[in-house]
Scaffold this motif. Structure first.
Motif, PDB file in Angstrom:
ATOM      1  N   PRO A 186       8.682 -23.729   5.263  1.00  0.00           N
ATOM      2  CA  PRO A 186       7.938 -23.770   6.540  1.00  0.00           C
ATOM      3  C   PRO A 186       7.286 -25.067   6.227  1.00  0.00           C
ATOM      4  O   PRO A 186       6.993 -25.608   5.136  1.00  0.00           O
ATOM      5  N   VAL A 187       6.912 -25.975   7.387  1.00  0.00           N
ATOM      6  CA  VAL A 187       6.088 -27.177   7.300  1.00  0.00           C
ATOM      7  C   VAL A 187       4.835 -27.168   8.227  1.00  0.00           C
ATOM      8  O   VAL A 187       5.077 -26.538   9.264  1.00  0.00           O
ATOM      9  N   THR A 188       3.712 -27.460   7.714  1.00  0.00           N
ATOM     10  CA  THR A 188       2.576 -27.379   8.405  1.00  0.00           C
ATOM     11  C   THR A 188       1.940 -28.669   8.909  1.00  0.00           C
ATOM     12  O   THR A 188       2.260 -29.656   8.136  1.00  0.00           O
ATOM     13  N   LEU A 203      13.514 -21.786  16.094  1.00  0.00           N
ATOM     14  CA  LEU A 203      12.372 -22.098  15.646  1.00  0.00           C
ATOM     15  C   LEU A 203      11.579 -20.440  15.472  1.00  0.00           C
ATOM     16  O   LEU A 203      11.704 -19.634  16.108  1.00  0.00           O
ATOM     17  N   ARG A 204      10.950 -20.672  14.218  1.00  0.00           N
ATOM     18  CA  ARG A 204       9.919 -19.587  14.023  1.00  0.00           C
ATOM     19  C   ARG A 204       8.684 -20.141  13.751  1.00  0.00           C
ATOM     20  O   ARG A 204       8.884 -21.462  13.131  1.00  0.00           O
ATOM     21  N   PHE A 205       7.427 -19.644  13.955  1.00  0.00           N
ATOM     22  CA  PHE A 205       6.352 -20.533  13.737  1.00  0.00           C
ATOM     23  C   PHE A 205       5.063 -19.435  13.616  1.00  0.00           C
ATOM     24  O   PHE A 205       5.001 -18.364  14.034  1.00  0.00           O
ATOM     25  N   GLU A 206       4.072 -20.308  13.241  1.00  0.00           N
ATOM     26  CA  GLU A 206       2.554 -19.646  13.230  1.00  0.00           C
ATOM     27  C   GLU A 206       1.618 -20.679  13.692  1.00  0.00           C
ATOM     28  O   GLU A 206       1.769 -21.891  13.518  1.00  0.00           O
ATOM     29  N   LEU A 207       0.761 -20.175  14.465  1.00  0.00           N
ATOM     30  CA  LEU A 207      -0.451 -20.886  14.962  1.00  0.00           C
ATOM     31  C   LEU A 207      -1.701 -20.680  13.885  1.00  0.00           C
ATOM     32  O   LEU A 207      -2.090 -19.702  13.791  1.00  0.00           O
ATOM     33  N   THR A 215       5.920 -24.350  11.178  1.00  0.00           N
ATOM     34  CA  THR A 215       7.288 -24.292  11.742  1.00  0.00           C
ATOM     35  C   THR A 215       8.331 -23.919  10.652  1.00  0.00           C
ATOM     36  O   THR A 215       8.103 -24.287   9.414  1.00  0.00           O
ATOM     37  N   GLN A 216       9.184 -23.663  11.311  1.00  0.00           N
ATOM     38  CA  GLN A 216      10.612 -22.700  10.176  1.00  0.00           C
ATOM     39  C   GLN A 216      11.688 -22.730  11.112  1.00  0.00           C
ATOM     40  O   GLN A 216      11.749 -22.561  12.258  1.00  0.00           O
ATOM     41  N   GLY A 217      12.821 -23.023  10.126  1.00  0.00           N
ATOM     42  CA  GLY A 217      14.211 -23.022  10.858  1.00  0.00           C
ATOM     43  C   GLY A 217      14.809 -21.525  10.868  1.00  0.00           C
ATOM     44  O   GLY A 217      14.025 -20.633  10.986  1.00  0.00           O
TER      45      GLY A 217
END
Length: 219
Positions: free
Chosen positions: A182-184, A209-213, A136-138
């Motif tokens: 980014p925080v995993t 939010l911005r994010f990756e799975l 996740t990312q702000g």
């Protein structure tokens, strides 16, 4: 009668063990030997589990992968666009900040409405996929999600389930502490899902939010 059942179970179990030996060894050659585990007359259904445990012990490295094996998780497609915009939905969004903007390292972002009491954003992965974590990312405007829950559906027709912690409670994931780092978070146990939902429950200024799975596609 109990002794007769015990002898019958043991005989049946030994025949099963022999069949397992033949089936496994014909593909993998001989990598173990010895008698099978003694069946427990009080719990005969547990015997097969014991047998498989013995096979794994005696044949290290030979186990066939299970659906949730994912030794090398990879990004599933939020950042690079493999996940299309129409597969990303949210409970609410500003007109400037739709759900489709919620891609890791995007210059834009997803933002909930301030009136949204139960915000969420979800990704439809279309097919069953092993999910092992979330990055996740702000946003550059200084807002970000500090805590969130994760829910998922195994199939599109399945009920939604939450990722739980070791005590069986809904797990609270610790999110971001600033706008851009980014925080995993890796799941304690990977899940097989077609839909993954992030539910923000704490934030700085706003739920942005911005994010990756992370995970693996099933072959």
């Amino acid at each position: 009668m109990e002794r007769a059942l015990s002898r019958q179970s043991l005989c049946s179990c030994n025949r099963t063990w022999t069949l397992l030996l033949v089936g496994v060894e014909s593909k993998q050659r001989v990598c173990y030997s010895g008698p099978p585990p003694e069946p427990n007359p009080d719990n005969p259904d547990d015997w097969m589990k014991q047998v498989m445990q013995e096979i794994r012990k005696r044949c290290p490295g030979r186990r066939q992968p299970t659906p949730t094996d994912c030794s090398s998780p990879q990004p599933l497609g939020m950042e690079d666009g493999r996940i299309p915009n129409n597969s990303i939905k949210a409970s609410s969004q500003w007109s400037c900040c739709p759900a489709s903007n919620a891609r890791l390292n995007n210059k834009l972002r997803w933002n909930t409405l301030s009136s949204d009491a139960n915000p969420w954003i979800e990704v439809d992965l279309v097919e069953s996929t092993v999910v092992t974590g979330i990055v996740t990312q702000g946003s550059s405007v200084g807002s970000f999600v500090t805590q969130y829950n994760v829910a998922y559906q195994k199939q599109h027709s399945s009920d939604r389930e939450h990722v739980k912690d070791g005590t069986g409670k809904i797990k609270v994931f610790i999110g971001n502490i600033d706008a851009n780092t980014p925080v995993t978070n890796l799941l304690d146990e990977s899940v097989v899902a077609t839909v993954v939902r992030i539910e923000p429950i704490g934030g700085n200024r706003a739920f942005t939010l911005r994010f990756e799975l992370l995970g693996c596609h099933l072959d």
